[in-house]
Motif scaffolding. Structure first.
Motif, PDB file in Angstrom:
ATOM      1  N   LYS A 100      57.596 -36.939 -63.316  1.00 27.89           N
ATOM      2  CA  LYS A 100      57.413 -38.056 -64.235  1.00 27.89           C
ATOM      3  C   LYS A 100      57.683 -39.390 -63.531  1.00 27.89           C
ATOM      4  N   LYS A 101      58.697 -39.418 -62.680  1.00 28.42           N
ATOM      5  CA  LYS A 101      59.029 -40.641 -61.947  1.00 28.42           C
ATOM      6  C   LYS A 101      57.927 -40.994 -60.961  1.00 28.42           C
ATOM      7  N   CYS A 102      57.381 -39.984 -60.269  1.00 26.53           N
ATOM      8  CA  CYS A 102      56.305 -40.217 -59.308  1.00 26.53           C
ATOM      9  C   CYS A 102      55.033 -40.676 -60.015  1.00 26.53           C
ATOM     10  N   ASP A 103      54.762 -40.143 -61.203  1.00 23.80           N
ATOM     11  CA  ASP A 103      53.580 -40.523 -61.967  1.00 23.80           C
ATOM     12  C   ASP A 103      53.683 -41.967 -62.453  1.00 23.80           C
ATOM     13  N   ASP A 104      54.889 -42.409 -62.763  1.00 22.84           N
ATOM     14  CA  ASP A 104      55.087 -43.782 -63.238  1.00 22.84           C
ATOM     15  C   ASP A 104      54.837 -44.795 -62.128  1.00 22.84           C
ATOM     16  N   LYS A 105      55.110 -44.431 -60.889  1.00 19.32           N
ATOM     17  CA  LYS A 105      54.908 -45.336 -59.754  1.00 19.32           C
ATOM     18  C   LYS A 105      53.435 -45.514 -59.424  1.00 19.32           C
ATOM     19  N   SER A 106      52.633 -44.524 -59.728  1.00 14.00           N
ATOM     20  CA  SER A 106      51.203 -44.580 -59.369  1.00 14.00           C
ATOM     21  C   SER A 106      50.421 -45.524 -60.216  1.00 14.00           C
ATOM     22  N   ARG A 112      64.671 -30.928 -63.573  1.00  8.63           N
ATOM     23  CA  ARG A 112      64.691 -31.865 -62.452  1.00  8.63           C
ATOM     24  C   ARG A 112      63.304 -32.047 -61.861  1.00  8.63           C
ATOM     25  N   LYS A 113      62.541 -30.956 -61.767  1.00 10.44           N
ATOM     26  CA  LYS A 113      61.164 -31.049 -61.277  1.00 10.44           C
ATOM     27  C   LYS A 113      60.331 -31.912 -62.216  1.00 10.44           C
ATOM     28  N   PHE A 114      60.536 -31.738 -63.509  1.00  5.18           N
ATOM     29  CA  PHE A 114      59.811 -32.529 -64.503  1.00  5.18           C
ATOM     30  C   PHE A 114      60.154 -34.012 -64.353  1.00  5.18           C
ATOM     31  N   GLN A 115      61.451 -34.317 -64.197  1.00  5.56           N
ATOM     32  CA  GLN A 115      61.865 -35.713 -64.046  1.00  5.56           C
ATOM     33  C   GLN A 115      61.279 -36.322 -62.784  1.00  5.56           C
ATOM     34  N   LYS A 116      61.296 -35.570 -61.683  1.00  5.16           N
ATOM     35  CA  LYS A 116      60.758 -36.081 -60.417  1.00  5.16           C
ATOM     36  C   LYS A 116      59.264 -36.347 -60.547  1.00  5.16           C
TER      37      LYS A 116
END
Length: 64
Positions: free
Chosen positions: A58-64, A52-56
């Protein structure tokens, strides 16, 4: 610490000289995992938490 926690196989360091993962060849076709064992449940929770930490992240990195 138990032997399982300190072994190289548990840490994923079990490599042969050819670069193949020896754990893939050493695992029997049919193995039984006790799903009611408290250690198994603890391991599952730990794995799920890290995923879950990895997914979160990864999701935050995609927004940047």
């Amino acid at each position: 610490m138990s032997e399982r926690q300190t072994s190289g196989a548990a840490a994923g360091n079990n490599k042969t000289s050819g670069g193949q993962d020896a754990s893939k060849t050493d695992v029997p076709e049919d193995f039984d995992i006790d799903l009611d064992d408290p250690e198994t449940e603890k391991a599952a929770v730990t794995i799920q938490s890290q995923f879950r930490k990895f997914q979160k992240k990864k999701k935050c990195d995609d927004k940047s």
